[in-house]
Design a protein around this motif. Structure first.
Motif, PDB file in Angstrom:
ATOM      1  N   LEU A 143       6.788  25.199  16.610  1.00 21.54           N
ATOM      2  CA  LEU A 143       6.487  24.293  15.495  1.00 21.54           C
ATOM      3  C   LEU A 143       7.804  23.972  14.828  1.00 21.54           C
ATOM      4  O   LEU A 143       8.522  24.891  14.417  1.00 21.54           O
ATOM      5  CB  LEU A 143       5.565  24.961  14.471  1.00 21.54           C
ATOM      6  CG  LEU A 143       4.315  25.645  14.994  1.00 21.54           C
ATOM      7  CD1 LEU A 143       3.586  26.334  13.858  1.00 21.54           C
ATOM      8  CD2 LEU A 143       3.420  24.636  15.664  1.00 21.54           C
ATOM      9  N   LYS A 144       8.118  22.702  14.695  1.00 20.37           N
ATOM     10  CA  LYS A 144       9.372  22.324  14.051  1.00 20.37           C
ATOM     11  C   LYS A 144       9.067  21.344  12.923  1.00 20.37           C
ATOM     12  O   LYS A 144       8.623  20.223  13.172  1.00 20.37           O
ATOM     13  CB  LYS A 144      10.346  21.704  15.049  1.00 20.37           C
ATOM     14  CG  LYS A 144      11.698  21.395  14.422  1.00 20.37           C
ATOM     15  CD  LYS A 144      12.740  21.040  15.452  1.00 20.37           C
ATOM     16  CE  LYS A 144      14.087  20.885  14.781  1.00 20.37           C
ATOM     17  NZ  LYS A 144      15.172  20.780  15.726  1.00 20.37           N
ATOM     18  N   THR A 198      13.339  15.213   6.807  1.00 19.20           N
ATOM     19  CA  THR A 198      13.799  13.825   6.637  1.00 19.20           C
ATOM     20  C   THR A 198      12.730  12.839   7.108  1.00 19.20           C
ATOM     21  O   THR A 198      12.528  11.803   6.485  1.00 19.20           O
ATOM     22  CB  THR A 198      15.105  13.581   7.419  1.00 19.20           C
ATOM     23  OG1 THR A 198      14.918  14.055   8.752  1.00 19.20           O
ATOM     24  CG2 THR A 198      16.277  14.291   6.765  1.00 19.20           C
ATOM     25  N   ASP A 199      12.022  13.190   8.203  1.00 15.32           N
ATOM     26  CA  ASP A 199      10.992  12.302   8.758  1.00 15.32           C
ATOM     27  C   ASP A 199       9.585  12.727   8.359  1.00 15.32           C
ATOM     28  O   ASP A 199       8.618  12.085   8.748  1.00 15.32           O
ATOM     29  CB  ASP A 199      11.055  12.313  10.294  1.00 15.32           C
ATOM     30  CG  ASP A 199      12.401  11.883  10.824  1.00 15.32           C
ATOM     31  OD1 ASP A 199      13.133  11.186  10.100  1.00 15.32           O
ATOM     32  OD2 ASP A 199      12.721  12.255  11.966  1.00 15.32           O
ATOM     33  N   LYS A 200       9.472  13.860   7.644  1.00 14.82           N
ATOM     34  CA  LYS A 200       8.168  14.444   7.315  1.00 14.82           C
ATOM     35  C   LYS A 200       7.303  14.561   8.576  1.00 14.82           C
ATOM     36  O   LYS A 200       6.180  14.062   8.644  1.00 14.82           O
ATOM     37  CB  LYS A 200       7.455  13.635   6.225  1.00 14.82           C
ATOM     38  CG  LYS A 200       8.184  13.694   4.889  1.00 14.82           C
ATOM     39  CD  LYS A 200       7.240  13.387   3.762  1.00 14.82           C
ATOM     40  CE  LYS A 200       7.841  13.435   2.386  1.00 14.82           C
ATOM     41  NZ  LYS A 200       8.804  14.432   2.088  1.00 14.82           N
ATOM     42  N   GLN A 201       7.883  15.226   9.585  1.00 21.82           N
ATOM     43  CA  GLN A 201       7.182  15.435  10.848  1.00 21.82           C
ATOM     44  C   GLN A 201       7.016  16.926  11.115  1.00 21.82           C
ATOM     45  O   GLN A 201       7.840  17.739  10.692  1.00 21.82           O
ATOM     46  CB  GLN A 201       7.961  14.829  12.010  1.00 21.82           C
ATOM     47  CG  GLN A 201       7.901  13.331  12.073  1.00 21.82           C
ATOM     48  CD  GLN A 201       8.404  12.842  13.422  1.00 21.82           C
ATOM     49  OE1 GLN A 201       9.530  13.130  13.812  1.00 21.82           O
ATOM     50  NE2 GLN A 201       7.560  12.130  14.131  1.00 21.82           N
ATOM     51  N   LEU A 202       5.947  17.259  11.816  1.00 23.10           N
ATOM     52  CA  LEU A 202       5.730  18.616  12.299  1.00 23.10           C
ATOM     53  C   LEU A 202       5.534  18.502  13.812  1.00 23.10           C
ATOM     54  O   LEU A 202       4.461  18.145  14.288  1.00 23.10           O
ATOM     55  CB  LEU A 202       4.510  19.254  11.630  1.00 23.10           C
ATOM     56  CG  LEU A 202       4.272  20.722  11.955  1.00 23.10           C
ATOM     57  CD1 LEU A 202       5.486  21.575  11.573  1.00 23.10           C
ATOM     58  CD2 LEU A 202       3.044  21.239  11.231  1.00 23.10           C
ATOM     59  N   ALA A 225       1.422  14.113  15.985  1.00 22.05           N
ATOM     60  CA  ALA A 225       0.402  13.566  15.092  1.00 22.05           C
ATOM     61  C   ALA A 225      -0.139  14.644  14.149  1.00 22.05           C
ATOM     62  O   ALA A 225      -0.558  15.714  14.587  1.00 22.05           O
ATOM     63  CB  ALA A 225      -0.742  12.969  15.907  1.00 22.05           C
ATOM     64  N   ILE A 226      -0.082  14.370  12.846  1.00 24.50           N
ATOM     65  CA  ILE A 226      -0.682  15.233  11.829  1.00 24.50           C
ATOM     66  C   ILE A 226      -1.264  14.338  10.733  1.00 24.50           C
ATOM     67  O   ILE A 226      -0.765  13.237  10.508  1.00 24.50           O
ATOM     68  CB  ILE A 226       0.329  16.231  11.195  1.00 24.50           C
ATOM     69  CG1 ILE A 226       1.621  15.531  10.771  1.00 24.50           C
ATOM     70  CG2 ILE A 226       0.584  17.408  12.091  1.00 24.50           C
ATOM     71  CD1 ILE A 226       2.568  16.411   9.974  1.00 24.50           C
ATOM     72  N   PRO A 227      -2.318  14.812  10.040  1.00 20.37           N
ATOM     73  CA  PRO A 227      -2.918  13.986   8.988  1.00 20.37           C
ATOM     74  C   PRO A 227      -2.012  13.842   7.758  1.00 20.37           C
ATOM     75  O   PRO A 227      -2.093  12.852   7.046  1.00 20.37           O
ATOM     76  CB  PRO A 227      -4.217  14.717   8.640  1.00 20.37           C
ATOM     77  CG  PRO A 227      -4.067  16.097   9.180  1.00 20.37           C
ATOM     78  CD  PRO A 227      -3.064  16.027  10.305  1.00 20.37           C
TER      79      PRO A 227
END
Length: 164
Positions: free
Chosen positions: A79-80, A84-88, A104-106
């Protein structure tokens, strides 16, 4: 309120002042590498509680098959969190080959300078990942032998307050 019994017989509230917390409940050091007793199996849950740094770039939580460097250990799930991109991002790496990355995350659940609770629940076909009690995504197993997943690695811009 949770209370911890200390060796000298005094009770100490675990939500005490920061100084007491550091003395009686030392933080787990990042980067962290720890052994998962007995490896993963359906029904087993990994809990990571921590606090995101004030100005974070990213952090990673990985479940791996051992901790060898050469050849590198297989990564069952990585899990990273990228601020900066608000990504998981989620991925695996088996026999040196990275799998197909999932992103993809909600919503992005991590906030700088705030505590968080990540739970990774191992089920028969997948890992089910919860952040602060909310299911965020499923990651289907890419490693067949779940018991070989026996190491947790944590790195990046966070402090660990509890592992379980």
């Amino acid at each position: 309120m949770e209370e911890e019994k200390l060796e000298d017989g005094h009770l100490n509230n675990s939500l005490g002042s920061p100084v007491q917390t550091d003395v009686y409940f030392p933080r787990l050091i990042v980067p962290f590498c720890g052994h998962i007793k007995g490896g993963m199996r359906p029904g087993k849950k990994i809990l990571v509680m921590g606090i995101v740094d004030l100005n974070p770039q990213s952090f990673e939580i990985s479940l791996t098959c051992g901790d060898s460097k050469d050849p590198p250990a297989d990564v069952a799930i990585e899990l990273k969190a990228i601020f900066t991109d608000k990504q998981l991002l989620r991925n695996s790496c088996i026999a040196g080959e990275r799998g197909e990355e999932q992103s993809a995350i909600p919503y992005f659940p991590f906030i700088p300078d705030q505590p968080f609770r990540v739970e990774i629940l191992c089920e028969h076909p997948r890992f089910r990942v919860f952040v602060d009690g909310h299911q965020l995504f499923d990651f289907y197993h890419r490693i067949e032998t779940l018991s070989s997943i026996d190491t947790i690695k944590i790195n990046g811009d966070l402090q660990i307050t509890k592992l379980g």
